[in-house]
Enzyme design. Structure first.
Site, mmCIF file in Angstrom:
data_model
loop_
_atom_site.group_PDB
_atom_site.id
_atom_site.type_symbol
_atom_site.label_atom_id
_atom_site.label_comp_id
_atom_site.label_asym_id
_atom_site.label_seq_id
_atom_site.Cartn_x
_atom_site.Cartn_y
_atom_site.Cartn_z
ATOM 1 N N GLN A 11 46.177 79.027 39.027
ATOM 2 C CA GLN A 11 46.795 79.427 38.746
ATOM 3 C C GLN A 11 47.314 80.296 36.988
ATOM 4 O OE1 GLN A 11 50.668 78.127 40.149
ATOM 5 N NE2 GLN A 11 50.706 76.060 38.787
ATOM 6 N N TYR A 121 46.477 60.100 41.119
ATOM 7 C CA TYR A 121 46.432 61.297 39.566
ATOM 8 C C TYR A 121 46.808 61.334 38.534
ATOM 9 C CZ TYR A 121 47.911 66.462 37.796
ATOM 10 O OH TYR A 121 48.270 67.318 37.230
#
Length: 282
Positions: A11, A121
């Site tokens: 995106q 992450y």
């Protein structure tokens, strides 16, 4: 000036292509087109494109999956950055995350604040930052969403259509960020030849619950939803996940806005813009 955008299928990558100024000649590659953990493949990609600047929008963003797949997350979020730095003598623009912070602050995080990631992450993204050179550009952001992508906004729209009620965490605070606005800021920073660490998020703060309420209100007004589903605020402890999230991850973007002299846009206005795009996609 020739710019290579990597991760063009995501995106943020799509937003970068859509907002690219005409002054730049853009080439692009998706993660599927180049294994960024393969140093030889990265060198070949850079050699073929011969860019002055590389923007790396590729990332392993499955926050919970990363907890049990650290090797894959580290390959994309850290090793890939090292390979890009090794293959490209020019500027690398790297997109970072609020997840490098632990959320214990009582004020927005500044670019030079100490990092203390809570998740795999966040740790792998921080490791990627450590490979950057002083001449490179790091742009950290938060809670990113864009039309047509897989993100909180599109997930909420789906759940609000399908469920009798939606339960959303109310004790994690951050700033939603429209991908197109992020992309525009990145292009402006590149145009300013900025280097070092900068933050970008939309103005204002919200909990995920606040964000969900706004999504439903704006989507109903726009005709994207034909009914309202009750939205129930819950605590993080009532919604256990594999990865820990920072309870507060608001980023201080004042240095970015001061350099670019472009002012702030509130997240709710950008949400409206995104939902208009989402509606146009059908």
């Amino acid at each position: 000036m020739k710019v290579l955008v990597i991760g063009s299928g995501g995106q943020v990558g799509c937003a970068l292509l859509a907002t690219a100024p005409s002054a730049f000649t853009i080439t692009h590659a998706s993660r599927a087109e180049c294994d960024l953990a393969d140093a030889d493949a990265v060198r070949a990609l850079i050699g073929d494109a011969s860019p002055a600047i590389v923007i790396n929008a590729a990332a392993y963003t499955a926050v919970d999956a990363a907890e049990s797949d650290e090797e894959a997350a580290r390959a994309v979020n850290a090793e890939a950055v090292a390979n890009l730095v090794g293959a490209h003598a020019g500027k690398l623009v790297q997109i970072g995350t609020d997840f490098v912070f632990d959320g214990s602050a009582n004020r927005p995080y500044q670019p030079d604040d100490e990092r203390a990631p809570l998740s795999v992450y966040g740790a792998t993204k921080a490791a990627g930052e450590d490979h950057l050179r002083p001449t490179d550009l790091l742009v950290r952001t938060s809670w990113v969403y864009g039309a047509g992508g897989r993100n909180f906004v599109t997930t909420m729209l789906r759940l609000m259509r399908e469920k009798d009620e939606v339960r959303v965490v109310s004790d994690q605070i951050g700033s939603p960020t429209w991908a197109n606005g992020l992309a525009s800021t990145i292009w402006k920073l590149v145009g300013k030849e900025a280097a070092g660490t900068f933050h970008h998020s939309d103005a204002g703060v919200a909990s995920w619950y606040d964000f969900a309420v706004a999504i439903q209100e704006e989507a109903r007004a726009m005709g994207l939803l034909d009914r309202s589903a009750p939205i129930i605020p819950i605590r993080t402890t009532n919604y256990p996940t594999a990865a820990r999230r920072p309870p507060f991850s608001v980023l201080d973007s004042s240095a970015t806005r001061a350099l670019l002299q472009d002012g702030y846009t509130h997240w709710r206005l950008n949400l409206w813009h995104m939902l208009r795009e989402e509606k146009a996609l059908g």
